[in-house]
Scaffold this active site. Structure first.
Site, short mmCIF file in Angstrom:
data_model
loop_
_atom_site.label_atom_id
_atom_site.label_comp_id
_atom_site.label_asym_id
_atom_site.label_seq_id
_atom_site.Cartn_x
_atom_site.Cartn_y
_atom_site.Cartn_z
N SER A 143 29.27 30.63 22.35
CA SER A 143 28.81 29.28 22.65
C SER A 143 28.58 28.53 21.34
O SER A 143 28.28 29.14 20.31
CB SER A 143 27.49 29.33 23.42
OG SER A 143 26.85 28.07 23.37
N TYR A 156 18.77 31.81 23.70
CA TYR A 156 20.23 31.83 23.92
C TYR A 156 20.95 32.07 22.59
O TYR A 156 21.86 32.88 22.49
CB TYR A 156 20.62 30.47 24.51
CG TYR A 156 22.03 30.33 25.06
CD1 TYR A 156 22.68 31.37 25.74
CD2 TYR A 156 22.70 29.12 24.92
CE1 TYR A 156 23.95 31.19 26.25
CE2 TYR A 156 23.98 28.93 25.44
CZ TYR A 156 24.60 29.97 26.09
OH TYR A 156 25.87 29.79 26.60
N LYS A 160 23.56 35.03 21.59
CA LYS A 160 24.96 34.72 21.25
C LYS A 160 25.27 35.02 19.78
O LYS A 160 26.39 35.40 19.45
CB LYS A 160 25.27 33.26 21.58
CG LYS A 160 25.35 32.96 23.09
CD LYS A 160 26.53 33.68 23.77
CE LYS A 160 26.82 33.08 25.16
NZ LYS A 160 27.90 33.79 25.88
N1 LIG Z 1 29.16 26.22 31.06
C1 LIG Z 1 29.02 25.75 29.84
O1 LIG Z 1 28.84 24.56 29.62
C2 LIG Z 1 29.16 26.70 28.65
C3 LIG Z 1 29.09 26.20 27.36
C4 LIG Z 1 29.23 27.06 26.29
C5 LIG Z 1 29.44 28.41 26.51
N2 LIG Z 1 29.50 28.89 27.78
C6 LIG Z 1 29.74 30.33 27.97
O2 LIG Z 1 30.85 30.45 28.84
C7 LIG Z 1 30.71 31.63 29.63
C8 LIG Z 1 30.91 31.31 31.09
O3 LIG Z 1 29.90 30.41 31.55
P1 LIG Z 1 30.00 29.79 33.01
O4 LIG Z 1 28.71 29.10 33.26
O5 LIG Z 1 31.27 29.03 33.16
O6 LIG Z 1 30.08 31.15 33.85
P2 LIG Z 1 30.74 31.47 35.27
O7 LIG Z 1 32.10 32.01 35.13
O8 LIG Z 1 30.53 30.35 36.23
O9 LIG Z 1 29.76 32.65 35.75
C9 LIG Z 1 29.44 33.77 34.99
C10 LIG Z 1 29.02 34.84 35.96
O10 LIG Z 1 28.49 35.97 35.24
C11 LIG Z 1 27.96 36.82 36.24
N3 LIG Z 1 26.95 37.74 35.76
C12 LIG Z 1 25.68 37.45 35.38
N4 LIG Z 1 25.02 38.58 35.14
C13 LIG Z 1 25.88 39.60 35.39
C14 LIG Z 1 25.77 41.02 35.34
N5 LIG Z 1 24.61 41.62 35.01
N6 LIG Z 1 26.84 41.78 35.64
C15 LIG Z 1 28.00 41.19 35.99
N7 LIG Z 1 28.18 39.85 36.07
C16 LIG Z 1 27.11 39.08 35.77
C17 LIG Z 1 27.34 35.88 37.31
O11 LIG Z 1 27.80 36.28 38.60
P3 LIG Z 1 26.89 37.26 39.53
O12 LIG Z 1 25.56 36.60 39.63
O13 LIG Z 1 27.68 37.30 40.79
O14 LIG Z 1 26.85 38.59 38.83
C18 LIG Z 1 27.90 34.50 36.94
O15 LIG Z 1 28.36 33.80 38.07
C19 LIG Z 1 29.33 32.21 29.29
O16 LIG Z 1 29.48 33.28 28.37
C20 LIG Z 1 28.59 31.05 28.66
O17 LIG Z 1 27.61 31.47 27.74
C21 LIG Z 1 29.37 28.06 28.85
#
Ligand SMILES: NC(=O)c1ccc[n+]([C@@H]2O[C@H](COP(=O)([O-])OP(=O)(O)OC[C@H]3O[C@@H](n4cnc5c(N)ncnc54)[C@H](OP(=O)(O)O)[C@@H]3O)[C@@H](O)[C@H]2O)c1
Length: 260
Positions: A143, A156, A160
């Site tokens: 991130s 966070y 990270k």
């Molecule tokens: N969205 C943003 O704006 C943004 C910005 C910068 C970086 N990121 C990074 O991008 C990545 C994806 O983010 P996203 O929000 O788009 O995610 P996403 O694909 O919508 O969801 C990630 C999934 O991780 C699963 N998870 C959580 N704990 C877990 C565990 N213990 N074991 C297995 N699975 C688990 C959850 O599903 P379950 O609850 O079903 O397990 C969750 O739905 C992350 O690494 C995040 O830090 C996101």
């Protein structure tokens, strides 16, 4: 779409409605078979259907990556389904504490490290034999929090930053086995979560989503925010043979908001 991942098997750990889903569908469009892992089986089934609709092959494995036996089962199921693994993408996310560090409960900080750092490390350890065989790749989704120190992002950032450190050390350690380890650091992602957040902010401050978007995008070189597809494509590039000489690197995908 091209065939960057033709005949490759990609394991995506932490598949939710955001980047995980997009990654799965785009990997499939690039010719990969995908293994989808997260704790919520019903969500995985929905994403598997999207992959099938895109003409790809997906298997789903309900897994908690903070649990060793569950992670071991993910490896077993992946190899049983496809016989090989070419890339592991660590994408799992849960909402961090978002409090000043001075007031953050240690249990929240521990939970972030357990998921983000040790979850990714555990899977990397367990998939290493398969990845050594395929001369494969690990892509850790990081991130832009590693590029700034804004208030309330402390826990966070701790997780990270440690994930980035682990990725770099693993690149050195696993390189002799032909395994590449890289990171993608997205900034804002113009997807459903951010759209809802901006709508909430617009309501709260009596303004519009467009104005908030413009204000946020003004801080980037390209004067816009990356969408989910554009972030997924950076991960696909690093997982693909196009990046065969790239390891230990972090690719920032933020329309130029931060330079490093
Ligand atoms: N969205 C943003 O704006 C943004 C910005 C910068 C970086 N990121 C990074 O991008 C990545 C994806 O983010 P996203 O929000 O788009 O995610 P996403 O694909 O919508 O969801 C990630 C999934 O991780 C699963 N998870 C959580 N704990 C877990 C565990 N213990 N074991 C297995 N699975 C688990 C959850 O599903 P379950 O609850 O079903 O397990 C969750 O739905 C992350 O690494 C995040 O830090 C996101």
């Amino acid at each position: 779409m091209g065939n960057l991942l033709q005949d490759k098997v990609i394991v995506i750990s932490g598949v939710g409605p955001g980047l995980g889903r997009t990654l799965a569908v785009r990997c499939a469009r690039h010719g990969a078979s995908v293994v989808l892992a997260a704790r919520t089986a019903s969500r995985l089934d929905e994403v598997a259907k999207d992959v099938a609709d895109a003409g790809g092959r997906a298997v789903t494995v309900a897994a908690d990556i903070t649990d060793h036996a569950s992670a071991e089962n993910l490896v077993t199921e992946s190899l049983a389904a496809f016989g090989r693994v070419d890339a592991l993408v660590n994408n799992a996310f849960s909402i961090p504490a978002m409090k000043p560090l001075a007031r953050t409960d240690f249990d929240h900080i521990r939970a972030g490290i357990e998921l983000t750092v040790l979850g990714a490390l555990r899977l990397t350890q367990l998939f290493t034999p398969a990845l050594a065989e395929s001369k494969g790749a690990v892509v850790n989704i990081n991130s832009m929090v590693i590029r700034h120190s804004q208030e309330r992002y402390g826990s966070y950032k701790i997780a990270k930053s440690a994930l980035l450190a682990a990725s770099q050390s693993l690149a050195t350690e696993l390189g002799p086995q032909g395994i590449r380890v890289n990171s993608v650091a997205p900034g804002y992602i113009w997807g459903e979560t951010l759209k809802q957040y901006f709508a909430h902010q617009a309501d709260k401050y009596g303004t519009t989503v467009d104005r908030i978007y413009e204000h946020t995008a003004a801080g980037t070189d390209l004067k816009r925010l990356p969408d989910t597809d554009e972030v997924a494509d950076a991960a696909i590039f690093l997982a693909s043979p196009m990046a065969n000489a790239i390891t230990g690197q972090c690719l920032d995908v933020n329309c130029g908001e931060f330079h490093h």
